[in-house]
Design a protein around this motif. Structure first.
Motif, PDB file in Angstrom:
ATOM      1  N   ALA A 510       0.586  -1.687   0.074  1.00 53.54           N
ATOM      2  CA  ALA A 510       0.253  -0.532   0.435  1.00 53.54           C
ATOM      3  C   ALA A 510       1.160   1.075  -0.226  1.00 53.54           C
ATOM      4  CB  ALA A 510      -0.903   0.022   1.470  1.00 53.54           C
ATOM      5  N   ALA A 511       0.292   2.424  -0.369  1.00 58.29           N
ATOM      6  CA  ALA A 511       0.926   3.533  -0.689  1.00 58.29           C
ATOM      7  C   ALA A 511       0.215   4.667  -0.988  1.00 58.29           C
ATOM      8  CB  ALA A 511       2.080   3.957  -1.582  1.00 58.29           C
ATOM      9  N   TYR A 512       0.561   6.001  -0.035  1.00 59.19           N
ATOM     10  CA  TYR A 512      -0.802   6.974   0.548  1.00 59.19           C
ATOM     11  C   TYR A 512      -0.179   8.566  -0.175  1.00 59.19           C
ATOM     12  CZ  TYR A 512       0.361   8.049   5.114  1.00 59.19           C
ATOM     13  OH  TYR A 512       1.076   8.314   6.272  1.00 59.19           O
ATOM     14  N   SER A 513      -1.123   9.512  -0.105  1.00 57.96           N
ATOM     15  CA  SER A 513      -0.408  10.560   0.484  1.00 57.96           C
ATOM     16  C   SER A 513      -2.013  11.160   0.395  1.00 57.96           C
ATOM     17  CB  SER A 513      -0.271  11.375  -1.068  1.00 57.96           C
ATOM     18  OG  SER A 513      -0.181  12.413  -0.816  1.00 57.96           O
ATOM     19  N   SER A 514      -1.857  12.475   1.195  1.00 56.88           N
ATOM     20  CA  SER A 514      -2.588  12.867   2.217  1.00 56.88           C
ATOM     21  C   SER A 514      -2.807  13.989   2.243  1.00 56.88           C
ATOM     22  CB  SER A 514      -3.848  12.278   3.314  1.00 56.88           C
ATOM     23  OG  SER A 514      -4.281  13.290   4.314  1.00 56.88           O
ATOM     24  N   TYR A 515      -3.498  15.624   2.616  1.00 57.27           N
ATOM     25  CA  TYR A 515      -3.043  17.021   2.349  1.00 57.27           C
ATOM     26  C   TYR A 515      -4.222  17.297   3.252  1.00 57.27           C
ATOM     27  CZ  TYR A 515      -2.240  21.384   0.554  1.00 57.27           C
ATOM     28  OH  TYR A 515      -3.167  23.116   0.955  1.00 57.27           O
ATOM     29  N   THR A 516      -3.823  17.907   3.839  1.00 59.60           N
ATOM     30  CA  THR A 516      -4.921  18.851   5.114  1.00 59.60           C
ATOM     31  C   THR A 516      -4.660  20.554   4.495  1.00 59.60           C
ATOM     32  OG1 THR A 516      -4.705  17.386   6.238  1.00 59.60           O
ATOM     33  CG2 THR A 516      -5.667  19.451   7.295  1.00 59.60           C
ATOM     34  N   TYR A 517      -5.697  21.172   4.602  1.00 61.26           N
ATOM     35  CA  TYR A 517      -5.466  22.824   4.403  1.00 61.26           C
ATOM     36  C   TYR A 517      -6.785  23.251   5.299  1.00 61.26           C
ATOM     37  CZ  TYR A 517      -5.772  27.331   1.950  1.00 61.26           C
ATOM     38  OH  TYR A 517      -6.202  28.935   1.628  1.00 61.26           O
ATOM     39  N   THR A 518      -6.419  24.378   5.639  1.00 59.68           N
ATOM     40  CA  THR A 518      -7.121  25.729   6.640  1.00 59.68           C
ATOM     41  C   THR A 518      -7.526  27.032   6.034  1.00 59.68           C
ATOM     42  OG1 THR A 518      -6.656  23.810   8.833  1.00 59.68           O
ATOM     43  CG2 THR A 518      -7.827  25.954   8.602  1.00 59.68           C
ATOM     44  N   THR A 519      -8.337  27.326   5.331  1.00 59.40           N
ATOM     45  CA  THR A 519      -8.979  28.327   5.488  1.00 59.40           C
ATOM     46  C   THR A 519      -8.627  29.667   6.853  1.00 59.40           C
ATOM     47  OG1 THR A 519     -10.717  28.788   5.146  1.00 59.40           O
ATOM     48  CG2 THR A 519      -9.485  27.811   3.203  1.00 59.40           C
ATOM     49  N   LYS A 520      -7.997  30.582   5.669  1.00 58.11           N
ATOM     50  CA  LYS A 520      -8.469  31.922   7.406  1.00 58.11           C
ATOM     51  C   LYS A 520      -9.460  31.361   7.417  1.00 58.11           C
ATOM     52  CE  LYS A 520      -5.036  35.198   4.922  1.00 58.11           C
ATOM     53  NZ  LYS A 520      -4.335  36.469   4.238  1.00 58.11           N
ATOM     54  N   LYS A 521     -10.579  31.784   7.065  1.00 63.10           N
ATOM     55  CA  LYS A 521     -12.170  31.843   7.403  1.00 63.10           C
ATOM     56  C   LYS A 521     -12.653  30.225   8.244  1.00 63.10           C
ATOM     57  CE  LYS A 521     -13.988  35.031   3.890  1.00 63.10           C
ATOM     58  NZ  LYS A 521     -15.197  35.098   3.027  1.00 63.10           N
ATOM     59  N   ARG A 522     -11.803  29.721   8.675  1.00 56.70           N
ATOM     60  CA  ARG A 522     -11.908  28.339   9.210  1.00 56.70           C
ATOM     61  C   ARG A 522     -12.245  27.072   8.667  1.00 56.70           C
ATOM     62  NH1 ARG A 522     -13.118  28.702  15.636  1.00 56.70           N
ATOM     63  NH2 ARG A 522     -11.959  26.705  16.010  1.00 56.70           N
ATOM     64  N   TYR A 523     -12.098  26.918   7.001  1.00 50.32           N
ATOM     65  CA  TYR A 523     -12.747  25.549   6.342  1.00 50.32           C
ATOM     66  C   TYR A 523     -11.809  24.691   6.829  1.00 50.32           C
ATOM     67  CZ  TYR A 523     -16.883  27.928   4.311  1.00 50.32           C
ATOM     68  OH  TYR A 523     -18.049  28.622   4.423  1.00 50.32           O
ATOM     69  N   THR A 524     -12.038  24.062   7.190  1.00 51.64           N
ATOM     70  CA  THR A 524     -10.418  22.125   7.227  1.00 51.64           C
ATOM     71  C   THR A 524     -10.807  21.692   5.947  1.00 51.64           C
ATOM     72  OG1 THR A 524      -9.878  22.903   9.438  1.00 51.64           O
ATOM     73  CG2 THR A 524      -9.148  21.048   8.545  1.00 51.64           C
ATOM     74  N   ILE A 525     -10.114  21.393   5.251  1.00 51.02           N
ATOM     75  CA  ILE A 525      -9.970  20.650   4.335  1.00 51.02           C
ATOM     76  C   ILE A 525      -9.040  19.403   4.075  1.00 51.02           C
ATOM     77  CG2 ILE A 525     -11.375  19.572   1.548  1.00 51.02           C
ATOM     78  CD1 ILE A 525     -11.615  22.683   1.495  1.00 51.02           C
ATOM     79  N   LYS A 526      -9.252  17.719   4.164  1.00 58.89           N
ATOM     80  CA  LYS A 526      -8.537  17.143   4.448  1.00 58.89           C
ATOM     81  C   LYS A 526      -8.802  15.699   3.718  1.00 58.89           C
ATOM     82  CE  LYS A 526      -6.244  13.763   7.709  1.00 58.89           C
ATOM     83  NZ  LYS A 526      -5.492  13.510   8.614  1.00 58.89           N
ATOM     84  N   GLY A 527      -8.131  15.877   1.734  1.00 56.13           N
ATOM     85  CA  GLY A 527      -8.033  14.757   1.392  1.00 56.13           C
ATOM     86  C   GLY A 527      -7.285  14.006   0.669  1.00 56.13           C
ATOM     87  N   GLY A 528      -7.074  12.686   0.419  1.00 53.00           N
ATOM     88  CA  GLY A 528      -6.295  11.922   0.280  1.00 53.00           C
ATOM     89  C   GLY A 528      -6.780  10.635  -0.932  1.00 53.00           C
ATOM     90  N   LEU A 529      -5.661  10.431  -1.348  1.00 49.99           N
ATOM     91  CA  LEU A 529      -6.009   9.045  -1.754  1.00 49.99           C
ATOM     92  C   LEU A 529      -4.579   7.486  -1.143  1.00 49.99           C
ATOM     93  CD1 LEU A 529      -5.899  10.419  -5.712  1.00 49.99           C
ATOM     94  CD2 LEU A 529      -7.468   9.062  -4.392  1.00 49.99           C
TER      95      LEU A 529
END
Length: 852
Positions: A510-529
């Motif tokens: 198995a192999a994976y990559s994940s990315y998390t981003y938090t905006t200035k307006k406090r939206y948090t998005i975490k996506g990955g494959l």
């Protein structure tokens, strides 16, 4: 062997591809800088203070405090707050400085400080505010001690569950939101038993055999928190279509020598545990264990089933009187050592043992077209044993860097579970004498070796990148024999009786990559494959290779959260895979009860599930409310299938098949009310609608199209209160409705418990009393299963009225040591449990919680 080689090549290619990627990020120098103490001018001034959260007014543990030169902004001294939020910097030179307080999830706090020679400056409460840029989580304030909500999970704090003391992990999980646990310890998450259960982020082969049996080995009072991961990120194994449950046990971050003694004694079970630790400087050793026994667990059963085979209608009536007892234990030796300021090594050995025995007196009467068949009727005494020994050995390494949250880890695990499922049956004649004997011997081995590496690094202040690779090498074997004997003499095999051997190799890359981003307006998005490729080599001794075949799967996941006017909104989607577990694959012909025979299917394929989720949570004054709405679409669903036997009169055979599709949607609602600062009440409700469809091959090779649907409803109430002089009380109750199955419905039940506890004045010990179901002599679980060829109505009467006395005491003197990041452990969450664990499937309880 060829497939193993392919697995190794695949994994090697993963890490080869990861190496250049890791080189893109700074790893920090190999030469350690001089410490602040070496660089700081010495003086005789002193600074003290206490770090406090601005919202909750509570102290903040282990915040970092730096003293900077006001002119150059270079650090001249530093320390860390203790577990009470207090800090002290001694031998500080006179001068003008800037004191800076930092902690994950909070804004940096700066204070100008001027010190005279010999001055002792007390800053009092240093108030810090929650950060508007949370990288990985959104914490619900006001009730954070009870529930913490992160972008992909819900964390339940279980440290003050006084009614569970002396019980096991199942007693704690019954109170966790979103979970249901039946009376045998089988766990469901939002109505699905296709989940993975981890212990301190680690898998164990005993979990792969049976979740319910594994939970019996974990003492309730050793559990700190339970993480319910409803939408796992790409970092987790793709296994577990329903989600992941991670049980975090209490860890010791203290210096010195300690010994904790915990015990409990009751009319249905008892427990004794000893846990010691020694820490000094850079290293620490823990050694502990506990034993738990259960007894006086009496059950009565009744069975009425009708089947039609070859045009003949057969009515089976059966009654049973049973009892069970068991001994469970777990022993561990742990070691951790700080190789350097930014490197740590962790190792551990854990051994678990289970010795469970169940006795039944079964009386069976067979009627053919309404006429009693004396030859087919029988009476038998059955003694069934479920024995296992589990060994887990891990070695983990962690490297952290100057940049906060940047780290690289290597984790290894070897796990082995030797499992034995045997039964002996004495067949009785009408005069009550033994006319013959039967014996089923089934020995199983599940062993695996895992190697994985993970790397994470922040990108700016509001982004996180994670990637890694993993390899699992697993071998499962099952050897089974069915033996016969007369009233006396030796056992022997007979022609055409079930016996054989299964060998099942399963290697996963198995192999994976994940990315998390938090905006200035406090939206948090975490996506990955995540990509997983499974190599399977399976065969039986008598039948040769089994054509399951290799397969690969690409697993996407995305989680998003946003707090809007105090309401946290979370959206999530992920794809999951569910591989069959050991008992679902095991072809052993288990006929301890010849009217209800169980046999696994080694040709099972994995099931694939798409999960959708919307969660809302909010604090309204003193009330915390969490509501989630979810849906699941499962293809190739693994389900229990029952068909009449065409060779054993009146018998129903239960096996596992990839039946087709399963659709589920529902809601979980949980509310906790802080009535006063020392009393809270929790209430919960779960509503789930399930539709199962598929085709089953019945007797005479006739294919049947099956469909079943319905609602599963459960709910309950929880309350806890603390009083003066160390007294506390807690109560919990729930009711569970019927559970929908492919061919019928599993019966519901109810459960309640009340407990009190008294802490000693020195806080080194406590004594408590807990009781459960004391108003009820027994509970009845009634189930009905049916198809075109059979109809079965069964009743199980559980006599589980109980009371237990608990105690604990701590020996030794410890001093506080700030916790350091330890090496991350292997996290195998990739096989499906049979969902049984020695009893009924389905059912469940759930509830509120206790504050920290």
């Amino acid at each position: 062997m060829k497939k193993v080689t392919l697995s190794i090549i695949f994994i090697a290619s993963i890490f080869t591809s990861l190496t250049p990627a890791m080189a893109q990020f700074p790893m920090g120098g190999s030469t350690a800088p001089k410490t602040l103490q070496d660089q700081t001018p010495k003086g005789n001034s002193k600074i003290t203070g206490t770090i406090v959260d601005s919202t909750t007014n509570k102290t903040v543990e282990f915040a970092s405090i730096a003293l900077l030169d006001k002119t150059t902004s270079k650090p001249v001294d530093g320390t860390m707050a203790d577990e009470k939020g207090k800090f002290t910097m001694s031998k500080v030179a006179a001068g003008t400085f800037k004191l800076q307080v930092t902690f994950i999830g909070y804004n940096t706090k700066s204070i100008d400080v001027t010190l005279a020679k010999g001055q002792e400056l007390d800053l009092g409460n240093v108030v810090i505010t929650s950060s508007a840029k949370l990288l990985n989580e959104v914490t619900v304030t006001g009730q954070a001690a009870l529930i913490e909500e992160k972008v992909d999970r819900l964390v339940y704090n279980a440290e003050k569950d006084i009614t569970a003391k002396g019980g096991d992990a199942a007693d704690v999980l019954r109170k966790v939101p979103l979970l249901t646990v039946d009376l045998d310890g089988n766990v469901s998450l939002r109505g699905s038993q296709n989940i993975r259960v981890l212990i301190n982020n680690k898998p164990s082969t005993i979990i792969a055999s049976s979740v319910a049996d594994a939970l019996k080995q974990i003492p309730a009072d050793q559990i700190k928190t339970v993480e319910v991961i409803t939408s796992p990120s790409a970092k987790y194994d793709a296994e577990g279509s329903g989600g992941i449950i991670n049980i975090i046990t209490k860890k010791n971050n203290l210096q010195g020598l300690s010994l904790n003694i915990d015990g409990g004694l009751g009319n249905r079970g008892s427990m004794l545990g000893l846990n010691g630790s020694y820490r000094k400087g850079k290293g620490g050793v823990t050694l502990g264990g506990f034993g738990r026994s259960i007894y006086n667990t009496i059950t009565k059963t009744s069975l009425d089933q009708t089947s039609i085979v070859n045009g003949v209608s057969t009515l089976t009536k059966q009654t049973g009187d049973g009892s069970s007892h068991g001994l469970f234990g777990q022993y561990n030796l742990g070691f951790d050592y700080d190789l350097a300021k930014n490197q740590s090594l962790t190792a551990g050995v854990r051994y678990g043992v289970r010795n469970f025995s169940n006795q039944q007196d079964l009386v069976t009467k067979i009627y053919n077209d309404g006429i009693l068949n004396s030859d087919a009727s029988s009476r038998r005494y059955v003694d069934a044993d479920n024995l296992s020994g589990t060994v887990d050995v891990n070695l983990d390494y962690l490297h952290t860097y100057k940049k906060p949250q940047q780290e690289w880890s290597i984790s290894t695990l070897y796990s082995r579970n030797d499992l034995t499922n045997n039964f002996d049956a004495n067949l009785m004649n009408p005069e009550g004498q033994t006319s013959g004997r039967q014996r089923n011997i089934n020995t199983n081995l599940n062993q695996e070796f895992t190697f994985q590496s993970d790397y994470q690094t922040p990108i700016k202040k509001n982004q996180m990148l994670e990637f890694g690779g993993k390899g699992i090498f697993r071998e499962v074997t099952s050897d089974y024999k069915f033996l016969f004997a007369g009233p006396t003499g030796n056992f022997s095999t007979e022609i055409n009786q079930p016996q054989g051997e299964l060998t099942y190799h399963q290697n996963i890359a198995a192999a994976y990559s994940s990315y998390t981003y938090t905006t200035k307006k406090r939206y948090t998005i975490k996506g990955g494959l995540r990509y997983e490729h499974t190599f399977i080599d399976a065969s039986t001794k008598e039948g040769g290779p089994i054509g399951v075949g290799d397969y690969g799967i690409l697993v996407p996941s995305i989680n998003a959260s946003k707090t809007i006017k105090g309401t946290t909104v979370k959206l999530a989607y992920n794809k999951r895979i569910q591989r069959p577990g050991l008992q679902q694959l095991n072809p052993n012909f288990n006929s301890a009860n010849p009217q209800n025979i169980t046999i696994g299917d080694p040709s099972l394929k994995p099931e694939i599930t798409d999960n959708f989720e919307l969660t809302l949570s909010k604090n309204i004054k003193k009330t915390f409310i969490n509501a989630s709405f979810f849906g699941r679409i499962t293809n190739n669903a693994i389900s229990q299938v029952r068909i009449p036997s065409d060779t054993l009169e009146g018998a129903i055979i239960t096996t596992f098949k990839n039946i087709g599709r399963q659709h589920s949607y529902g809601t979980n609602i949980f509310a906790n009310v802080a009535v006063t600062s020392k009393m809270n009440i929790g209430i919960f409700a779960n509503i789930l609608h399930t539709t199962l469809t598929g085709q089953v091959l019945g007797i005479d090779n006739v294919t049947q199209s099956l469909t079943n649907s319905g609602f599963n409803v459960s709910g309950g109430l929880f309350s806890q209160a603390t009083f003066k002089n160390g007294w506390g009380a807690q109560a919990f109750g729930f009711m569970q409705g019927n559970q929908v199955q492919l061919q019928g419905n599993q019966g519901g039940f109810a459960f309640y418990t009340v407990g009190i506890k008294k802490d000693f004045k020195n806080k080194k010990g406590s004594i408590g009393l807990a009781g459960e179901n004391f108003f009820n002599k027994r509970f009845n679980i009634s189930s009905e299963l049916k198809s075109a060829q059979f109809n079965q109505v069964s009743n199980i009467y559980m006599y589980n009225r109980g009371v237990r006395l608990t105690f604990s005491y701590k020996l030794g003197k410890m001093t506080v040591d700030a916790p350091k990041k330890k090496a991350r452990s292997v996290n195998n969450d990739d096989v499906k449990s049979d969902g049984q664990g020695g009893g009924q499937q389905g059912g469940g309880t759930q509830g509120g919680g206790t504050p920290r």
